[in-house]
Write a protein that holds these residues in place. Structure first.
Motif, PDB file in Angstrom:
ATOM      1  N   GLY A 191     -17.544  51.428  -3.639  1.00 11.98           N
ATOM      2  CA  GLY A 191     -17.551  49.984  -3.412  1.00 11.98           C
ATOM      3  C   GLY A 191     -17.404  49.165  -4.680  1.00 11.98           C
ATOM      4  N   ALA A 192     -17.567  49.810  -5.826  1.00 13.67           N
ATOM      5  CA  ALA A 192     -17.365  49.108  -7.094  1.00 13.67           C
ATOM      6  C   ALA A 192     -15.869  49.110  -7.406  1.00 13.67           C
ATOM      7  N   VAL A 193     -15.250  47.944  -7.371  1.00 14.20           N
ATOM      8  CA  VAL A 193     -13.806  47.856  -7.549  1.00 14.20           C
ATOM      9  C   VAL A 193     -13.489  47.048  -8.805  1.00 14.20           C
ATOM     10  N   TRP A 194     -12.225  47.037  -9.150  1.00 15.55           N
ATOM     11  CA  TRP A 194     -11.749  46.191 -10.235  1.00 15.55           C
ATOM     12  C   TRP A 194     -10.325  45.783  -9.923  1.00 15.55           C
ATOM     13  N   ILE A 195      -9.845  44.761 -10.606  1.00 13.35           N
ATOM     14  CA  ILE A 195      -8.519  44.226 -10.326  1.00 13.35           C
ATOM     15  C   ILE A 195      -7.486  44.894 -11.232  1.00 13.35           C
ATOM     16  N   TYR A 196      -6.447  45.427 -10.621  1.00 13.72           N
ATOM     17  CA  TYR A 196      -5.375  46.094 -11.360  1.00 13.72           C
ATOM     18  C   TYR A 196      -4.043  45.546 -10.835  1.00 13.72           C
ATOM     19  N   TYR A 197      -2.960  46.258 -11.054  1.00 15.40           N
ATOM     20  CA  TYR A 197      -1.660  45.770 -10.624  1.00 15.40           C
ATOM     21  C   TYR A 197      -0.778  46.925 -10.155  1.00 15.40           C
ATOM     22  N   ILE A 198       0.173  46.598  -9.321  1.00 17.82           N
ATOM     23  CA  ILE A 198       1.177  47.550  -8.851  1.00 17.82           C
ATOM     24  C   ILE A 198       2.547  46.884  -8.940  1.00 17.82           C
ATOM     25  N   ASN A 199       3.586  47.693  -8.831  1.00 18.31           N
ATOM     26  CA  ASN A 199       4.955  47.185  -8.765  1.00 18.31           C
ATOM     27  C   ASN A 199       5.347  46.395 -10.023  1.00 18.31           C
ATOM     28  N   SER A 200       4.922  46.874 -11.187  1.00 18.93           N
ATOM     29  CA  SER A 200       5.292  46.193 -12.432  1.00 18.93           C
ATOM     30  C   SER A 200       6.751  46.488 -12.775  1.00 18.93           C
ATOM     31  N   ALA A 201       7.359  45.641 -13.575  1.00 20.66           N
ATOM     32  CA  ALA A 201       8.753  45.824 -13.976  1.00 20.66           C
ATOM     33  C   ALA A 201       8.901  47.100 -14.788  1.00 20.66           C
ATOM     34  N   PHE A 202       9.850  47.927 -14.415  1.00 22.56           N
ATOM     35  CA  PHE A 202      10.161  49.186 -15.097  1.00 22.56           C
ATOM     36  C   PHE A 202       8.978  50.161 -15.111  1.00 22.56           C
TER      37      PHE A 202
END
Length: 339
Positions: A191-202
């Motif tokens: 349940g401990a989450v953090w903010i990340y990213y997907i689908n970045s350029a290249f």
């Protein structure tokens, strides 16, 4: 809108286990999210006071131990560091408590989450670059004692806007990216989450951009400080004649200590980054460093702020005024006695 399951792999979005997650108070991420405010709020007040000295001082009038360019750079550096803390709080510390987990699981990846991530990365790059200006400004003062004001004015005029722009060069890949919430690795609980990213350029990642920038700015700052100390040693006799007041000597010592304290940020940040790159998500004891990484980032905000505030004579006005009154009254008593 339908989402590719492979795109959401490793995230909490639309996962029933996270949608039905129940927030619990008795977990260590709660402590780690609330504890920093105990020392960050007083530090922010001091940062505001440092900035007020810069904004309210009459820089047309020369005062021993005060330089407008030094105060501007320290103010910008520490405001940036606090902004980094605040954005990182929303990116890692608050989501790690689990208070947003159920909500994150019910929404799709989006650009709003990415903005939180982008803010943290942007201010991180700024926090790496501003400390470099400190030794450069002082080096110009020592090397060009008669024209340093004009040179540093131009340096600030063009250098500060460039510093605000340059992080874009290392975050451009986030333009098409989407922000997501991911489960944090052990030892963080479910349940401990953090903010990340997907689908970045290249498919680019921030970790190595971050590492290379750390190495670059730390190298530049160390070299600038070494050159500065060399120049000071070469011109020591001249500086002693020029800096006759105690305020100037104390200010020189204060800024030196402050500049060296800024370098510790590169070392601690780099160490935690390397441990994240090589050990995050593994069973190694080094993976536990991710727990204290945010506290390492807090060092530059708190240590540099308080070192500068407690050692610089510009913040000891009340003491100086009282000493002046005492000295004046003593002089008057001696004058009366002599009469």
């Amino acid at each position: 809108m339908s989402w590719n399951s492979s795109l959401l792999a490793g995230t909490v979005h639309f996962d029933p286990a996270y949608i039905n997650y129940t927030f619990e108070w008795k977990q260590f991420p709660i402590l780690f999210a609330t504890l920093p405010w105990i020392y960050m709020i007083p530090s922010f007040i001091v940062i505001c006071e440092i900035s007020c000295v810069y904004l309210q001082s009459n820089w047309r009038k020369s005062e021993p131990g005060k330089n407008k360019h030094v105060f501007l750079v320290i103010s910008l550096s520490q405001i940036t560091c606090f902004a980094l803390f605040f954005s990182d709080f929303w990116m890692t510390r608050l989501p790690s408590t689990g208070v947003l987990t159920s909500f994150c699981a019910t929404i799709p990846p989006n650009h709003w989450l990415k903005l939180i991530l982008f803010s943290a990365l942007y201010f991180n790059y700024l926090a790496m670059s501003f400390p470099f200006l400190m030794p450069v400004i002082r080096l110009i003062i020592v090397t060009f004692p008669k024209t340093h004001t004009k040179i540093n004015t131009n340096l600030i005029r063009y250098g500060v806007p460039l510093i605000f722009i340059f992080p874009i060069c290392f975050t451009f890949y986030l333009i098409p990216a989407l922000g997501v919430c991911k489960q944090r690795a052990a030892p963080y609980p479910f349940g401990a989450v953090w903010i990340y990213y997907i689908n970045s350029a290249f498919g680019l990642r921030n970790s190595f951009f971050h590492l290379y920038n750390l190495i670059f700015w730390m190298t530049c700052s160390v070299l600038a400080n070494v050159l500065l100390f060399y120049q000071v040693g070469q011109a020591r006799a001249r500086l002693i004649r020029a800096q006759t007041s105690g305020a100037s000597k104390k200010a020189h010592t204060s800024i030196t200590i402050t500049t060296l304290a800024m370098i510790t940020f590169y070392v601690t940040n780099g160490a935690f980054l390397l441990m994240y790159i090589f050990y995050y998500g593994t069973n190694s004891y080094f993976s536990y460093a991710e727990i204290i990484r945010p506290f390492g980032n807090d060092l530059q905000t708190c240590v540099v702020t308080w070192v500068f505030y407690l050692t610089h004579p510009a913040f000891r006005k009340s003491t100086q005024d009282s000493d002046m009154v005492f000295s004046t009254s003593s002089f008057r008593r001696r004058a009366n006695n002599s009469v």
